[in-house]
Structures are given as C-alpha cells and as structure tokens.
Design a protein around this motif. Structure first.
Motif, PDB file in Angstrom:
ATOM      1  N   GLU A  52      -5.426  -9.318  -5.950  1.00 36.85           N
ATOM      2  CA  GLU A  52      -6.247  -9.448  -7.153  1.00 36.85           C
ATOM      3  C   GLU A  52      -6.132 -10.885  -7.692  1.00 36.85           C
ATOM      4  OE1 GLU A  52      -8.770  -8.097  -9.679  1.00 36.85           O
ATOM      5  OE2 GLU A  52      -7.926  -6.732  -8.202  1.00 36.85           O
ATOM      6  N   PRO A  53      -7.271 -11.566  -7.984  1.00 35.66           N
ATOM      7  CA  PRO A  53      -7.165 -12.950  -8.466  1.00 35.66           C
ATOM      8  C   PRO A  53      -6.348 -13.031  -9.767  1.00 35.66           C
ATOM      9  CG  PRO A  53      -9.463 -12.358  -8.073  1.00 35.66           C
ATOM     10  CD  PRO A  53      -8.660 -11.114  -7.885  1.00 35.66           C
TER      11      PRO A  53
ATOM     12  N   PHE B 118     -13.761   2.709 -15.440  1.00 35.22           N
ATOM     13  CA  PHE B 118     -12.854   1.623 -15.072  1.00 35.22           C
ATOM     14  C   PHE B 118     -12.764   0.578 -16.183  1.00 35.22           C
ATOM     15  CE2 PHE B 118     -13.812   3.291 -10.897  1.00 35.22           C
ATOM     16  CZ  PHE B 118     -12.577   3.228 -10.294  1.00 35.22           C
ATOM     17  N   LEU B 119     -11.592  -0.031 -16.261  1.00 29.59           N
ATOM     18  CA  LEU B 119     -11.398  -1.152 -17.168  1.00 29.59           C
ATOM     19  C   LEU B 119     -12.229  -2.318 -16.647  1.00 29.59           C
ATOM     20  CD1 LEU B 119      -9.344  -2.287 -19.443  1.00 29.59           C
ATOM     21  CD2 LEU B 119      -8.153  -3.271 -17.503  1.00 29.59           C
TER      22      LEU B 119
ATOM     23  N   GLY C 120      -5.145 -11.385   0.037  1.00 31.77           N
ATOM     24  CA  GLY C 120      -5.846 -10.164  -0.332  1.00 31.77           C
ATOM     25  C   GLY C 120      -5.486  -9.605  -1.696  1.00 31.77           C
TER      26      GLY C 120
ATOM     27  N   ARG D 284      -8.142   3.306 -15.221  1.00 38.86           N
ATOM     28  CA  ARG D 284      -9.287   4.156 -15.546  1.00 38.86           C
ATOM     29  C   ARG D 284      -8.977   5.012 -16.750  1.00 38.86           C
ATOM     30  NH1 ARG D 284     -10.793   7.432 -10.270  1.00 38.86           N
ATOM     31  NH2 ARG D 284      -8.651   7.042  -9.632  1.00 38.86           N
TER      32      ARG D 284
ATOM     33  N   ARG E 222     -13.340  -6.343 -16.405  1.00 36.98           N
ATOM     34  CA  ARG E 222     -12.604  -7.615 -16.441  1.00 36.98           C
ATOM     35  C   ARG E 222     -12.596  -8.156 -17.870  1.00 36.98           C
ATOM     36  NH1 ARG E 222      -9.166  -9.353 -12.427  1.00 36.98           N
ATOM     37  NH2 ARG E 222      -8.971 -11.602 -12.439  1.00 36.98           N
TER      38      ARG E 222
ATOM     39  N   THR F 274      -5.771  -3.872 -12.984  1.00 36.36           N
ATOM     40  CA  THR F 274      -7.223  -4.051 -12.905  1.00 36.36           C
ATOM     41  C   THR F 274      -7.970  -2.770 -12.545  1.00 36.36           C
ATOM     42  OG1 THR F 274      -6.850  -4.802 -10.672  1.00 36.36           O
ATOM     43  CG2 THR F 274      -7.138  -6.478 -12.337  1.00 36.36           C
ATOM     44  N   GLU F 275      -7.280  -1.823 -11.906  1.00 29.51           N
ATOM     45  CA  GLU F 275      -7.959  -0.583 -11.503  1.00 29.51           C
ATOM     46  C   GLU F 275      -7.683   0.553 -12.481  1.00 29.51           C
ATOM     47  OE1 GLU F 275      -9.584   0.055  -7.859  1.00 29.51           O
ATOM     48  OE2 GLU F 275     -10.148  -1.795  -8.843  1.00 29.51           O
TER      49      GLU F 275
ATOM     50  N   ASP G 196      -3.090  -4.321  -8.906  1.00 32.02           N
ATOM     51  CA  ASP G 196      -4.261  -3.480  -9.197  1.00 32.02           C
ATOM     52  C   ASP G 196      -3.944  -2.300 -10.112  1.00 32.02           C
ATOM     53  OD1 ASP G 196      -2.932  -1.954  -7.378  1.00 32.02           O
ATOM     54  OD2 ASP G 196      -4.506  -1.962  -5.850  1.00 32.02           O
TER      55      ASP G 196
ATOM     56  N   VAL H  94       0.855  -1.186   0.000  1.00 31.40           N
ATOM     57  CA  VAL H  94       0.000   0.000   0.000  1.00 31.40           C
ATOM     58  C   VAL H  94       0.894   1.239   0.000  1.00 31.40           C
ATOM     59  CG1 VAL H  94      -0.196   0.067   2.503  1.00 31.40           C
ATOM     60  CG2 VAL H  94      -1.893   1.199   1.148  1.00 31.40           C
ATOM     61  N   GLY H  95       0.455   2.222  -0.762  1.00 31.88           N
ATOM     62  CA  GLY H  95       1.252   3.438  -0.846  1.00 31.88           C
ATOM     63  C   GLY H  95       2.384   3.247  -1.834  1.00 31.88           C
TER      64      GLY H  95
END
Lengths: 106, 327
Positions: B216-217, B277-278, B214, B271, B280, B268-269, B265, B146-147
């Motif tokens: 992203e799959p 958002f993109l 935790g 934009r 899946r 997957t995240e 992410d 994170v960060g």
C-alpha cells in the motif's frame, strides 16, 4: 457472502472461469480447490472473469498467484477480466498487473 | 426414588432434584444410553405403573438411538480438550513472536519516529522493522504477510533475519527489497507472499528514500501546503512471487513538520458494518484531524477512529508507522 465458481472449457480449448462473490480467508480455500482441479497442461490459455467479485483480500490474491504460477509452469498464459476499479488498483499496487494480463470491466 | 417422587408429586423441587442428579451424571461421564437404562430399571421397579412389555421394548429401541448421541458427546469432549491444548500452544507461539520480533523505535535528533501495530487475532501478520545504528540514517520496513497466524509469523522471522543480515541503516531500500525477495521466494509456497514498504531517512540531508514491494503506498504530508500525497512512484512486485526482481526507489526531501505515514491494508481496507470501504479521502481526513499530535499519539488516534468506523470489529491486523521531521 458466498462464492460461486463456474469453470468451462471454451471451443478454442481455452478455459474460462467465472467467479462471483467475495474472495477472502473464508472462501479462498474453495476457490483454490476448484482452480487446482483445472488441468493446466491441456490448455495454453486461461481466463478468469472477476466481474462478479466485489472484494478480494490478500488470501484471494494468494490463490490467484498460485494459479498463475501453475499456468505459466505448464507454458500457458493467464488473463483476468472484468476487474472493478478497486480490484484493478489492488493488482496495480501489488505489481501483479505487470506479470498477469488484467483488463478492467467495460 | 427420584422418579417415583416425581410421578407422585410434580413439584418444582422434585424437578430440581432431578436436574441436580443429571448434572452429577454428566460429571461422571455417564452416557445418554446408560441414563435410559437407569430410567428403564426404575420404571420396572415401580410396580403400580404396570409397565407393558411393549413399553419396555420401546425403551431398548430408544437406547440404540442414544448410543450415537453418546459417541458424539465423547467426541465433543475430546475436541474441547484438544482445542484447549492448541490454544495454549498458540499463546506460547504468540509470546515467542512478541519476544523475537520485538521492535524498538529508533532515537534520532530532529526526527520523531513511532508506530502502532495491533493484531486482529492472537498473532500479528504485520511487522515493523527499524534499521538503526550510529549513523545519520535510519531504515524502516513495514511488512504484511498474506494470511494470519502461525505460518505468517514464521514467514516474518525470515524477513527479520534478512534485514538483520543486511545490517546497515544506510542500505539502499531497493537493494534491501532485492535481497529479501530472493530469500522469501526460495522459501515460501506458491500462495504465500509478503508485501513490504522499505524507507530510509537520511537525517543529514533530510531526504526520505523508499521502495515498495507490492505494498500500500505510504502517505507524504507536506506541512507547508497542508496536503497529503501518495508515495506511489516506485511500485514493485510483491516479495516471493518471482526469483529475480529489481526494485526501483524514489526520494523526497522533508521540511519541518513534514510526515511520512506508512500503513498496511488493515488500515486502507477498513469496512463499515454495511460493507462500505474507507475511502482514501476519509483516511486522509482522519489523519489531518490529528496531524499536530506526536507520531505515537497520532497512530493511536487513527486506530481509535478506525475502530469506530468499523464498529469495533477489527478484521485485519492494523499497522501505522509515522516519521515526522520535527526540526
């Protein structure tokens, strides 16, 4: 987009925080500051309403996690309500919905 | 002199001389209030102007005003110097990060493994680790702290040291995450955590075993069906939240040309400029279009496509790792 945080103490002494906007690296410090100011010792139930939150990144998750830790450290519980499907997925993937009670928007 | 010339002839040239002079003053660190007092003295010297006392006093008043501007200017100069030295330090830290956390892709017969990791800023908050020895196993970890920046990079070296200590490619992914979680939980602040996907490929049995903290799959591409599936059966909590977490692991058997695609992410995240958002499906389509490329080329092609999708404004660190069974 700006972030607004509105924190109230309810009649049953629980705390309701209504958050709207985007929670990202820019706005997370502001949210963190406001949540840290809550006296988690004087309440045993805190609810955060995220219905107005369109986007949250990992910094935002960090703020929520820190708040969760402070609430449970004082023996309380935290519930998140009004999560959009996208936010719900985020809390599911991160495994946080297993430890924090989350409710999707109605 | 300059002033009296300009007062007589308001030409471009005289104005230009004045500009040059002011540049010279800035270089010499002459403050705005000093400039006004030079101006005042010049005005007093040009007698034909017949300056009145009131006008002179008004310039003293202006000088007082300019003192604040002068202070702000000095402060600004100091800040610029400090920023230069900080940038220099960040660059050094980024170099250390690159050297210390350098990842070498493993070589194993029958399977092609490659990755691409592109930071949004100078330092990368994503990390790819390979556990590689002489056995038939290879381990792969993809982590996202994170960060960003220096705290993230320091956190990352903790993950690397933990995995180095575990040391064997055959180690169980769930066990690896159990251990890493304990290490991370002890050492990070309340708002820090790491998401991580850890997989192990058994080349002898062609079985990929994975666990997720935790993260992203990952995607599994089944070449026979030409279809993508989410590897989301073994979900677990982020690293660093609770002290004692036991992760679950799942396995999948790979056939020829099957692929496992692990990402962070930053993929997957994604934009668009208009905050869309993109999906899946869009991501899957992007990968499907280049599925026959080698893993290294595939990762580059997806990065290029995502760059275009977000109008070349990369907001988060991008990482994509691909494991492809080629025989």
């Amino acid at each position: 987009m700006d972030l607004t945080v509105n924190i109230k103490t309810q009649q049953d002494n629980s705390i309701l925080g209504v958050i709207s906007g985007e929670i990202d690296a820019h706005t997370a410090p502001k949210l963190r500051e406001q949540l840290l100011a809550i006296d988690t010792k004087s309440t045993n139930k805190a609810v955060l309403d995220l219905a107005g939150v369109g986007y949250m990144d990992s910094t935002g998750i960090g703020v929520i996690v820190a708040f969760y830790k402070s609430v449970i450290a004082d023996g309380g519980e935290l519930t998140l309500i009004g999560l959009s499907p996208r936010l719900k997925r985020l809390f599911d993937i991160t495994g946080l919905s297993g430890i924090i009670h989350v409710e999707e928007e109605a | 002199m300059l002033l009296s010339q300009y007062l007589k002839y308001q030409t471009e040239r005289n104005l230009y001389l004045g500009q040059n002079f002011s540049r010279h003053l800035v270089q010499k660190n002459i403050t705005p209030e000093e400039v006004i007092s030079i101006h005042k003295v010049a005005l007093e010297e040009i007698q034909e102007l017949g300056m009145t006392d009131t006008m002179i006093i008004s310039l003293d008043f202006l000088t007082e005003f300019m003192i604040q501007y002068g202070l702000a200017l000095r402060e600004h100069k100091i800040l610029v110097e400090q920023q230069e030295s900080m940038n220099h330090e960040i660059e050094l830290a980024a170099k250390v990060q690159n050297t210390m956390l350098r990842t070498k892709k493993p070589e194993l017969d029958g399977v092609d493994i490659d990755f691409l990791s592109v930071p949004a800023g100078k330092m990368n908050g994503d990390y790819v680790y390979f556990q590689d020895d002489d056995s038939d196993f290879v381990g792969i970890g993809v982590a996202d702290v994170v960060g960003k920046g220096i705290p993230a990079a320091l956190c990352m070296s903790m993950v690397k040291n933990g995995l180095d200590t575990l040391g064997q490619a055959s180690i169980s992914p769930a066990y690896a995450l159990d251990v890493l979680n304990r290490i991370v939980e002890k050492s990070v602040e309340d708002n820090m955590f790491i998401s991580m996907f850890y997989g192990r490929y058994d080349n002898e049995e062609s079985v990929f075993t994975y666990a997720s903290a935790g993260h992203e799959p990952a995607l599994y591409y089944c070449a026979r069906e030409e279809k993508f599936y989410d590897l989301d059966e073994s979900k677990g909590l982020l690293l660093g939240i609770l002290p004692d977490v036991h992760y679950m692991e799942s396995s999948i058997k790979l056939a020829k040309n099957d692929m496992i695609i692990i990402m962070t992410d930053g993929v997957t995240e994604c934009r668009t400029e208009n905050e869309r958002f993109l999906s899946r499906q869009e991501l899957i389509d992007m990968i499907y279009n280049v599925k026959d490329e080698t893993p290294g080329d595939l990762a580059h092609s997806v990065f290029k496509a995502l760059e275009k999708f977000q109008a070349f404004h990369q907001r988060d660190d991008f990482t994509l790792a691909v494991i492809k069974k080629v025989q």
